[in-house]
Write a protein that holds these residues in place. Structure first.
Motif, PDB file in Angstrom:
ATOM      1  N   LYS A 290      16.475 -21.774 -77.406  1.00  0.00           N
ATOM      2  CA  LYS A 290      17.406 -21.706 -76.287  1.00  0.00           C
ATOM      3  C   LYS A 290      18.204 -20.404 -76.347  1.00  0.00           C
ATOM      4  CE  LYS A 290      18.019 -26.682 -75.564  1.00  0.00           C
ATOM      5  NZ  LYS A 290      18.980 -27.813 -75.545  1.00  0.00           N
ATOM      6  N   ALA A 291      18.217 -19.688 -75.235  1.00  0.00           N
ATOM      7  CA  ALA A 291      18.971 -18.438 -75.144  1.00  0.00           C
ATOM      8  C   ALA A 291      19.061 -18.065 -73.678  1.00  0.00           C
ATOM      9  CB  ALA A 291      18.295 -17.325 -75.936  1.00  0.00           C
ATOM     10  N   THR A 292      20.050 -17.244 -73.356  1.00  0.00           N
ATOM     11  CA  THR A 292      20.245 -16.801 -71.984  1.00  0.00           C
ATOM     12  C   THR A 292      20.866 -15.412 -72.014  1.00  0.00           C
ATOM     13  OG1 THR A 292      21.254 -17.394 -69.857  1.00  0.00           O
ATOM     14  CG2 THR A 292      22.500 -17.926 -71.830  1.00  0.00           C
ATOM     15  N   CYS A 293      21.085 -14.840 -70.838  1.00  0.00           N
ATOM     16  CA  CYS A 293      21.628 -13.485 -70.816  1.00  0.00           C
ATOM     17  C   CYS A 293      22.430 -13.243 -69.551  1.00  0.00           C
ATOM     18  CB  CYS A 293      20.508 -12.450 -70.939  1.00  0.00           C
ATOM     19  SG  CYS A 293      19.406 -12.362 -69.506  1.00  0.00           S
ATOM     20  N   SER A 294      23.146 -12.132 -69.534  1.00  0.00           N
ATOM     21  CA  SER A 294      23.988 -11.780 -68.391  1.00  0.00           C
ATOM     22  C   SER A 294      23.191 -10.984 -67.365  1.00  0.00           C
ATOM     23  CB  SER A 294      25.185 -10.943 -68.854  1.00  0.00           C
ATOM     24  OG  SER A 294      24.804  -9.598 -69.071  1.00  0.00           O
ATOM     25  N   CYS A 295      23.810 -10.754 -66.216  1.00  0.00           N
ATOM     26  CA  CYS A 295      23.150 -10.017 -65.141  1.00  0.00           C
ATOM     27  C   CYS A 295      23.047  -8.525 -65.444  1.00  0.00           C
ATOM     28  CB  CYS A 295      23.886 -10.232 -63.824  1.00  0.00           C
ATOM     29  SG  CYS A 295      25.611  -9.687 -63.842  1.00  0.00           S
ATOM     30  N   LYS A 296      23.583  -8.088 -66.577  1.00  0.00           N
ATOM     31  CA  LYS A 296      23.442  -6.685 -66.968  1.00  0.00           C
ATOM     32  C   LYS A 296      22.044  -6.403 -67.535  1.00  0.00           C
ATOM     33  CE  LYS A 296      27.779  -5.740 -66.076  1.00  0.00           C
ATOM     34  NZ  LYS A 296      28.731  -5.355 -67.124  1.00  0.00           N
ATOM     35  N   LEU A 297      21.246  -7.476 -67.701  1.00  0.00           N
ATOM     36  CA  LEU A 297      19.901  -7.347 -68.246  1.00  0.00           C
ATOM     37  C   LEU A 297      18.864  -7.816 -67.230  1.00  0.00           C
ATOM     38  CD1 LEU A 297      20.398  -8.733 -71.877  1.00  0.00           C
ATOM     39  CD2 LEU A 297      20.570  -6.370 -71.089  1.00  0.00           C
ATOM     40  N   ALA A 298      17.775  -7.070 -67.138  1.00  0.00           N
ATOM     41  CA  ALA A 298      16.621  -7.509 -66.352  1.00  0.00           C
ATOM     42  C   ALA A 298      15.705  -8.318 -67.255  1.00  0.00           C
ATOM     43  CB  ALA A 298      15.873  -6.314 -65.787  1.00  0.00           C
ATOM     44  N   ILE A 299      15.105  -9.354 -66.684  1.00  0.00           N
ATOM     45  CA  ILE A 299      14.168 -10.209 -67.416  1.00  0.00           C
ATOM     46  C   ILE A 299      12.786 -10.002 -66.806  1.00  0.00           C
ATOM     47  CG2 ILE A 299      13.598 -12.570 -68.092  1.00  0.00           C
ATOM     48  CD1 ILE A 299      16.541 -13.291 -67.393  1.00  0.00           C
TER      49      ILE A 299
END
Length: 485
Positions: free
Chosen positions: A128-137
């Motif tokens: 489980k992990a997530t990220c902010s909108c400062k990163l493209a996935i």
């Protein structure tokens, strides 16, 4: 036109959004395009779906332990799990608006906002992990390009040139998701891609071995102290302290400071002679924010450069010129210095050993402290670093933290109050040896990725067979060096 260059572009050859800024059509940029045209190349979006991370405001929900929440400042590592991110709890993670930003194994992440646009990493674990909108996935469609190949390609001059060219904005630059269909990657052969995948996997194995060495060093330290990771602090939450044994001595009235768990931690030090940071180390604090534009004289190490692999000197964003450092009376970092973060939510308490073989010079910003061993030092830098980052070290550090959710800090005078146990010299030597092994393997891991990057560039310029032959020679030497570690 000495020192100047000129490019002529017809209107019909302007890119989709009709960019007319001169920098977009520099000869270097046009040369990159010409070289890519000699290959079978396709947009990133042909092989990957592209989205970004969470847009919901959740900074008030950051916690120390929980589900990793990666931000732009965490994108300094090839494998994102090597970062030291803030966390969120399961409830926030499962929020419907967060679903779109959930990360999967082999997702490629890239910074799309700020000075580090183009920094990339890969998700190597299915956790489980997530990220902010400062990163493209970027998530593979499994139809031609392996995620590991995209990761490496982004790091090449061909990937970086395109990414930097398409940045927009003035005060804060960024790369828009809609522009990813104008970023191109060659369709490399399956055999060549497998070679690159093997190198990335070898890099990951080096990291795993490095982390095992570090974990063993930490376990040795904690076992020596008598603290065990599974140990739980007392469930007693009430402490009675007289005025003479509390405020009169400490000047603190906050109840958290007197939690019984701290007495339990400190009792473990009874069998040791203890010392303090200032007894064993000189403490330096740098200042100044008059960063220089267009120079790369003296790199400024910030909290984001402190990672599990030490102090990362790649991707430096700010620089001083030498004269500014003299004016600021700056202390330059030396090998063996311990760098400690004394400020910031998600940052305070980070520590790393400065080790480099580069000739470049570095200083720290004002949020960091430099601990430099005195000639009489009885606690090795590697041991101090492990202690500060350990569970018991972090607990004692956070006991003294002041401030609110907006900004937290720990004063140098309070760091001085934290007792440091003096372990026997044999134990310290063994801990130091494991830590040094950790750093050497981390360096080897980075070197393998660097080789992979150069291999991709050679493949574009000279062909895949030439590139593979070059890589085999380099990797053979790398593994020979590994046997010596």
């Amino acid at each position: 036109m000495d020192g100047l260059e000129c490019s002529e572009i017809t209107l019909r050859n302007l890119e989709r959004t009709v960019r007319i800024d001169a920098e977009f059509y520099k000869k270097e940029n046009l040369n990159i395009v010409e070289k890519l045209k000699r290959t079978s190349f396709y947009p990133f979006t042909e092989f990957f779906t592209v989205s970004d991370g969470n847009h919901m405001s959740i900074s008030e929900n950051f916690i120390q332990d929980g589900v990793p929440y990666y931000r732009g400042q965490d994108i300094y590592h090839v494998f994102i799990e090597e970062a030291d991110p803030v966390c969120i709890d399961e409830k926030i993670y499962e929020h419907p608006q967060m679903q779109r930003s959930h990360l999967h194994a082999r997702d490629v992440l890239m910074s799309i906002v700020g000075a580090i646009v183009g920094n990339s990493a890969i998700v190597s674990a299915n956790k489980k992990a997530t990220c902010s909108c400062k990163l493209a996935i970027m998530r593979a469609k499994n139809n031609g390009i392996l995620p590991e190949v995209l990761l490496v390609y982004i790091k090449t001059k061909y990937g970086q040139n395109q990414i930097q060219k398409f940045k927009r904005g003035t005060a804060q630059t960024g790369l828009l998701l809609e522009d990813f269909d104008q970023l191109y990657i060659p369709l490399f052969g399956d055999g060549f891609q497998q070679v690159i995948l093997n190198v990335v996997n070898a890099s990951k194995k080096s990291i795993i071995t490095a982390n095992k060495a570090y974990s063993d060093a930490e376990k040795m330290l904690l076992d020596s102290i008598g603290y065990y990771q599974e140990e739980k602090a007392s469930v007693i939450t009430v402490a009675k302290k007289s005025f003479l044994k509390s405020f009169a001595v400490t000047g603190r009235l906050d109840a958290e400071y007197y939690q019984p768990k701290y007495d339990e931690y400190l009792r473990k030090f009874d069998k040791f002679e203890t010392t303090s940071i200032t007894e064993e180390y000189e403490v330096f604090k740098n200042s100044g924010t008059n960063y220089a534009d267009g120079v790369s004289d003296i790199g400024v190490i910030k909290t984001k450069q402190i990672g599990n692999d030490g102090i990362n000197t790649d991707g430096i964003e700010s620089y001083f010129d030498y004269d500014a450092c003299i004016l600021n009376k700056s202390t330059f970092l030396k090998n063996g210095d311990v760098v400690f973060a004394s400020m910031g939510i998600g940052s305070l308490g980070k520590a790393g050993l400065f080790v480099t073989d580069k000739s470049s010079r570095y200083v720290t910003d004002s949020t960091l402290r430099i601990y430099r061993a005195k000639s009489t030092c009885r606690v090795r830098p590697e041991v101090l670093c492990i202690f500060l980052k350990s569970k018991i070290g972090q607990e004692l550090i956070y006991r003294y933290v002041v401030g609110s959710t907006g900004m937290i800090t720990i004063y140098d005078s309070d760091m001085e109050k934290i007792p440091i146990p003096i372990l026997d010299d044999g134990t310290q030597k063994e801990i130091a040896s494991k830590v040094q092994k950790h750093y050497k393997l981390c360096k080897q891991s980075k070197q393998l990725v660097q080789y992979a990057k150069q291999t991709v560039e050679i493949a574009i310029e000279q062909g895949e067979d030439v590139a593979i032959k070059w890589l085999k020679d380099k990797v053979k030497q790398t593994y020979a060096d590994r046997e010596k570690i």
